[in-house]
Design an enzyme around this catalytic site. Sequence first.
Site, PDB file in Angstrom:
ATOM      1  CG  HIS A 187      -2.193  -0.669   1.096  1.00  0.00           C
ATOM      2  ND1 HIS A 187      -3.408  -0.039   1.241  1.00  0.00           N
ATOM      3  CD2 HIS A 187      -2.483  -1.956   0.796  1.00  0.00           C
ATOM      4  CE1 HIS A 187      -4.388  -0.902   1.052  1.00  0.00           C
ATOM      5  NE2 HIS A 187      -3.846  -2.078   0.778  1.00  0.00           N
ATOM      6  CD  GLU A 247      -6.820  -1.834  -3.145  1.00  0.00           C
ATOM      7  OE1 GLU A 247      -5.706  -1.260  -2.970  1.00  0.00           O
ATOM      8  OE2 GLU A 247      -6.969  -3.060  -3.095  1.00  0.00           O
TER       9      GLU A 247
END
Length: 320
Positions: A38, A106
């Site tokens: 991430h 995402e």
Amino acid sequence: MTTFGYFLSSEEHDPKELVRQAKLAEQAGFEALWISDHFHPWLDEQGQSSFVWSVIGALSEATSLPVTTAVTCPLIRIHPAVIAQAAATAQILLDGRFRLGVGTGEALNEHILGDRWPPAEERQQMLEEALEIIRELWTGELVTHRGEFYEVDTARIYSLPERLPPIYISGFGPKAVDLAGRLGDGYISTAPAADLVEAFHKAGGEGKPSAAGVKVCWSTDESGARQTVHRLWPTSAIPGEANQLLPLPRHFKQLSELVTEEEATKSIACGPSPEAHLASIRQYVEAGFDEVYISQIGPEQDGFFEFYSSEILPRLRDGE
């Protein structure tokens, strides 16, 4: 026989703590590692998000376990040519124990350079082209690519491992699972869904490994564990496409305010009961996953590893 691994949460723990947990996981009897990739955590409350490729370098010296990214998005934030080089280096450092887990990502992580966030179908097309580039660069040849989404100009990877890393592809819907079966060396999911494993096999994944991640929260205090889950991972209960579309942790915080503690913990084993943890993990084994990775939510990592070493892993391996 099912492989049971530990899922390192880059969103919750700083890089040194992740390395420490990897050592504890190996000592406790876990057989492999997943690590999330991430740029932002889901919530500010989680508080961390280190650069996964640096952490993987440290893991290569700290543990002898296989390591899989769960998952890397090789589409926007980082060009697939750079991911190809990073994964090749990781495979060398890990002596052939690295697996590149990929997915379509995402907006939370991929919007940071100001690029537009494409719809899901376009991202799947981008992933196909990205995988083509990665595998072409892994030949060690000079590569020039002029594609629909990417360009590569006379690039060559010089540091290549003797054995290339397998590519596992994440998928939750029919099109993504079909892509994983056609192009992946393995399949990644977080849902205990036998129909997805079957669809992966039918799409070309027969004989290839399928892997899944599951969250738990061990604590001697079940009520406290439920509160920890609600504080750190209410996002797991957010339905639909929001997880792919929201760009900032504060947006997830706003939406998470609608998630009750009961909803947040509905599918997560909380507290000290071995039966609850075993039942949660068995769902994935019974669904047909070959590898299951357990993530301990919250700060009680040492107690978790002691509990799994003595109470859970031996029983799982005995087929209980």
